[in-house]
Motif scaffolding. Structure first.
Motif: not given
Length: 364
Positions: A241-247
């Motif tokens: 389970g993870s929520t996308l970040g990045g730029t």
């Protein structure tokens, strides 16, 4: 001609861009908190290029402050970048059938561990709870991260938040997530609750105050001091389970582009930049080829978190989402502080989410 650009104040966000820019782009920086919450239309009024997070797209489109990249780049090269980018990174900057930013940097919430203190990192949430009873374990709760942690655990339990915008999350999943967060947070060092991801990773790398953080945005710049692994699943072999970040790199509507600028952006997305230049200058590339290259700098960081990045949840991107994310995080922290009940918190978050979807920013 020199362009102005704004990125965030960390070597991962700044160093590679500045090193590649020469005299073409002058890059300024803002704190991580500004990157997460500052109104993007205000930034686009001052800068030609803006590094942004995908949940800002709704407000950006409502204010008309970005140029659609379909007008600047060909369909074939956009398709090539989409196919070559890891997980949903490129797609997270697509909205209303158009491309609004390019994923320069890929990141998602993963687990960070001091193996010298705890040994093998836990792979499931049951294992995380057991570890918390014998070693210092902390959740990422500052700013918007309390809700992002809530959302990621929900994904691990089998439910993506906001799949039904009216409901946000079911009672069963919502209560289970809050129970789990409360159990882990009750044992966490108090000083960690106010730290953003960079602060948490700094504390872990410099002291023994935190031995494990099950969900924190991965930073390759700490890979020499910490072990990064896939986010916890509900059960062995389950979805991390993870929520996308990045730029993403966006072009503001004030920007008059030249062939030189577009070629510079093309180069930043090229295999040589993604696999060599960015990693050599503290960058965290978005190209899948870089994440799976055993010869890349800090290859273990990428190899051990690829599965999480490929399956990360993409947040809603409507115009009112950023405000919702901040308000919902405050609600989650109130639960952990025992200032409100699970029932009241879930009801409040649902109201906040429904209200956020009616938010309209005036188009400028």
């Amino acid at each position: 001609m020199t362009y102005t650009g704004l990125t965030w104040d960390h070597p991962r966000g700044h160093d590679a861009l500045a090193a590649a820019a020469g005299d073409l782009v002058h890059w300024s920086v803002q704190p991580l908190e500004g990157f997460e919450s500052h109104p993007v239309d205000e930034l686009c009024a001052r800068y030609d290029l803006v590094v942004l997070d995908h949940p800002h797209l709704g407000e950006a489109l409502a204010s008309g402050c970005l140029r659609p990249l379909d007008d600047l780049f060909g369909r074939e090269e956009l398709d090539r970048w989409r196919t070559g980018s890891i997980g949903p990174t490129m797609g997270s900057y697509t909205m209303h059938g158009r491309q609004w930013a390019l994923p320069l940097d890929a990141a998602t919430q993963v687990a960070a561990t001091r193996p010298d203190l705890v040994g093998e990192p836990p792979a499931t949430w049951d294992e995380v709870q057991r570890l918390a009873r014998r070693a210092p374990v902390a959740l990422s709760l500052a700013g918007p991260h309390a809700f992002l942690t809530f959302a990621s655990i929900a994904v691990a339990l089998g439910e993506e938040p906001a799949a039904d915008p009216e409901v946000l999350i079911s009672d069963g999943t919502g209560r289970a997530v809050l129970d789990l967060m409360a159990a882990v947070d009750a044992l966490a060092p108090a000083e960690t609750r106010a730290l953003n991801p960079i602060g948490l990773l700094e504390l872990m790398s410099r002291t023994e105050r935190v031995a494990h953080c099950p969900l924190v945005y991965g930073y390759v710049t700490y890979a020499d001091r910490l072990a990064f692994t896939d986010a916890p699943a509900a059960r062995p072999g389950g979805r991390p389970g993870s929520t996308l970040g990045g730029t993403g790199l966006a072009v503001s509507s004030r920007c008059t582009t030249t062939p030189e600028l577009l070629d510079h952006v093309r180069w930043l997305m090229s295999p040589s930049a993604q696999r060599e230049f960015l990693p050599e200058h503290n960058g965290q590339p978005s190209a899948r080829a870089a994440w799976t290259d055993p010869a890349i700098v800090a290859a273990d960081f990428y190899r051990r978190t690829t599965a999480t990045c490929e399956q990360a949840w993409v947040r809603p991107r409507h115009a009112g989402y950023i405000g919702f994310q901040a308000a919902a995080s405050a609600v989650v922290r109130a639960v952990l502080a025992k200032e409100t009940s699970h029932r009241a918190a879930l009801d409040r978050m649902r109201v906040l989410h429904r209200t956020s979807r009616t938010t309209k920013k005036r188009r400028t």
